[in-house]
Design a protein around this motif. Structure first.
Motif, short mmCIF file in Angstrom:
data_model
loop_
_atom_site.label_atom_id
_atom_site.label_comp_id
_atom_site.label_asym_id
_atom_site.label_seq_id
_atom_site.Cartn_x
_atom_site.Cartn_y
_atom_site.Cartn_z
N ALA A 1 0.83 -1.21 0.00
CA ALA A 1 0.00 0.00 0.00
C ALA A 1 0.86 1.26 0.00
O ALA A 1 0.58 2.23 -0.72
CB ALA A 1 -0.93 -0.01 1.22
N THR A 2 1.94 1.25 0.81
CA THR A 2 2.83 2.41 0.90
C THR A 2 3.45 2.73 -0.45
O THR A 2 3.45 3.89 -0.91
CB THR A 2 3.96 2.14 1.92
OG1 THR A 2 3.39 1.80 3.17
CG2 THR A 2 4.84 3.36 2.09
N LEU B 1 -2.57 -1.96 -7.84
CA LEU B 1 -2.71 -3.17 -7.03
C LEU B 1 -3.53 -4.24 -7.76
O LEU B 1 -3.20 -5.44 -7.72
CB LEU B 1 -3.36 -2.83 -5.69
CG LEU B 1 -2.49 -2.03 -4.71
CD1 LEU B 1 -3.34 -1.50 -3.56
CD2 LEU B 1 -1.35 -2.89 -4.17
N SER C 1 -4.56 -4.73 0.96
CA SER C 1 -3.66 -3.64 0.56
C SER C 1 -4.45 -2.43 0.08
O SER C 1 -4.10 -1.28 0.38
CB SER C 1 -2.71 -4.12 -0.54
OG SER C 1 -1.82 -5.10 -0.05
N MET C 2 -5.50 -2.68 -0.67
CA MET C 2 -6.34 -1.59 -1.14
C MET C 2 -6.92 -0.80 0.05
O MET C 2 -7.05 0.42 0.00
CB MET C 2 -7.47 -2.13 -2.02
CG MET C 2 -7.02 -2.59 -3.38
SD MET C 2 -8.41 -3.25 -4.37
CE MET C 2 -7.59 -3.59 -5.93
N PHE D 1 -5.52 -0.27 3.02
CA PHE D 1 -4.51 0.59 3.62
C PHE D 1 -4.15 1.77 2.72
O PHE D 1 -3.65 2.79 3.20
CB PHE D 1 -3.25 -0.21 3.95
CG PHE D 1 -3.35 -0.96 5.25
CD1 PHE D 1 -3.14 -0.32 6.46
CD2 PHE D 1 -3.67 -2.31 5.27
CE1 PHE D 1 -3.25 -1.00 7.66
CE2 PHE D 1 -3.78 -3.01 6.46
CZ PHE D 1 -3.57 -2.35 7.66
N VAL D 2 -4.35 1.64 1.42
CA VAL D 2 -4.07 2.75 0.50
C VAL D 2 -4.84 4.00 0.90
O VAL D 2 -4.36 5.13 0.74
CB VAL D 2 -4.42 2.33 -0.95
CG1 VAL D 2 -4.65 3.56 -1.83
CG2 VAL D 2 -3.29 1.49 -1.53
#
Length: 430
Positions: free
Chosen positions: A106-107, A132, A329-330, A332-333
């Motif tokens: 995500a970072t 992603l 991950s999406m 945390f984006v």
């Protein structure tokens, strides 16, 4: 196929592919994303921060090399910790490593969005989400094509770093490289943050079950990849502050592009930004790969839900684990703050490194006669020195991370601990 007839991961990677994949995941992980933030903390002395972070990477990287030569499993940290300290702590460590990959992806996806916005004006968040999704589709397709994507991207991003070094050469000596506006606190804080740039060596071991002769190739690839990236990072750190004032680097969402534009004009801004897109995309690809592999490995060992161990019968990829990692991950984006998310990820990594180094030390005493194709050098009697230094330096840098990021990382670890207790009780343990 496994012994029970289920599809298994395919051993298609050799030393060349694993080494370049490792270089690729390390190079893009933070140097394109965080060097500006680090320069804002350490000033022209940011190269010292890179050096300190490199030492910690070496201490712990060698521990990973030894452990991977003994236990070449996709579940990696989970397997190492389980062998030393049992299932409960192993579950917590594996849980944290999965989230390390998820948060890391995500970072760097946000960093990709920053460079993409600089080129096109399109939304950072939207670009990160699309990236992603696209890279997860590559992972679903197969390990061989994923590795070759990583190799091509690695060559491009290495060219970008060499370009930045070349740009900085005529300017070397133009600034005071010991100028540190935040003092040593700034140096240590930048080292804690910029360690994210070295993240990746620990991801390489997750490829053990897809690598030929992993007992030899994984440790060797890890050492070569780490040595290569340390040299490049130190040269880049000196070069960027020689061309652009550290204040300007700190204020930029695309710091390398600023360096190129300052030295070579607006056209160079476009070139470096395009290269940065390859670099950040490469790291996202490999972090998603690593996180999905350890989730698969833990599920295969019955430490995670069984559905995460499903392997596509044709593509031979852990498709359910890939999709779950992508979706998380999406999530945390949407934090949108690169430095905060990276710091939370660093807390998870440093905490895990304490356990991994302790595992190596304990196994040296518990199982001294086990064959070790790779062995960490330097010891006093049976006590290995470098893993001890890895523990001390990891704890030291935890105290220089953002407090909010530490709380987030601690919450993730706590949730993992609760799950470990619940799962062990269901399994019939006290």
């Amino acid at each position: 196929m496994t012994e029970d007839g289920k599809p298994s991961l395919k051993r298609e990677l050799g030393l060349f592919e694993v080494t370049l994949s490792g270089i690729g995941i390390i190079l893009g992980a933070g140097i394109y994303a965080l060097i500006g933030k680090a320069a804002g903390m350490a000033g022209n002395a940011v190269w010292i921060s890179f050096g300190l972070a490199a030492l910690i990477a070496v201490f712990t990287g060698l521990s990973y090399a030894e452990l991977s030569s003994i236990f070449p499993r996709a579940s990696a940290e989970h397997e190492y910790t389980r062998r030393a300290f049992g299932e409960r702590l192993a579950f917590v460590v594996g849980w944290m490593i999965i989230f390390s990959g998820i948060i890391g992806a995500a970072t760097v996806a946000l960093a990709f969005g920053g460079y993409f916005e600089a080129l096109t004006g399109l939304s950072i968040l939207g670009s990160a989400i699309v990236l992603l999704l696209a890279l997860s589709l590559v992972l679903l397709w197969g390990i061989k094509i994923s590795a070759w994507f990583a190799i091509v991207f690695t060559l491009v991003e290495t060219a970008g770093l060499l370009m930045v070094i070349y740009i900085g050469l005529p300017h070397l000596g133009s600034v005071d490289y010991l100028e540190m506006p935040g003092g040593f606190d700034g140096i240590f804080g930048a080292a804690a943050l910029i360690f994210f740039a070295y993240m990746g060596f620990e991801e390489m071991v997750k490829l053990s079950e897809e690598t030929r002769d992993p007992e030899r190739n994984i440790p060797l690839a890890l050492v070569v990849a780490l040595a290569t990236t340390i040299v490049l990072y130190m040269l880049v750190a000196v070069s960027v502050v020689s061309v652009v004032p550290w204040e300007a680097l700190a204020a930029s969402d695309a710091p390398f592009a600023e360096v190129a534009a300052e030295a070579l004009g607006p056209e160079a801004f476009v070139v470096i930004s395009a290269i940065a897109l390859f670099a950040t995309a490469n790291t996202v690809l490999l972090m998603l790969l690593a996180a999905s592999r350890i989730a698969y490995g833990m599920a295969e060992s019955s430490a995670m839900p069984d559905f995460l161990a499903r392997v596509h019968p044709k593509r031979r990829t852990p498709w359910t684990a890939i999709i779950v990692v992508m979706l998380l991950s999406m999530g945390f984006v949407f934090s949108g703050d690169i430095a905060f998310v990276a710091s939370a990820n660093d807390f998870i990594l440093f905490s895990t490194f304490v356990v991994i180094n302790a595992s190596l030390i304990y196994l040296r005493y518990k199982d001294p006669d086990r064959p070790r194709p790779f062995r960490v050098p330097l010891r006093i009697g049976t006590l290995p020195i470098l893993p001890m230094l890895g523990i001390v330096t990891s704890i030291f840098l935890i105290f220089h991370l953002d407090e909010g990021a530490v709380l987030l990382g601690s919450a993730i670890a706590l949730v993992g601990g609760v799950f470990a207790l619940v799962l062990r009780k269901k399994a019939g343990e006290v």
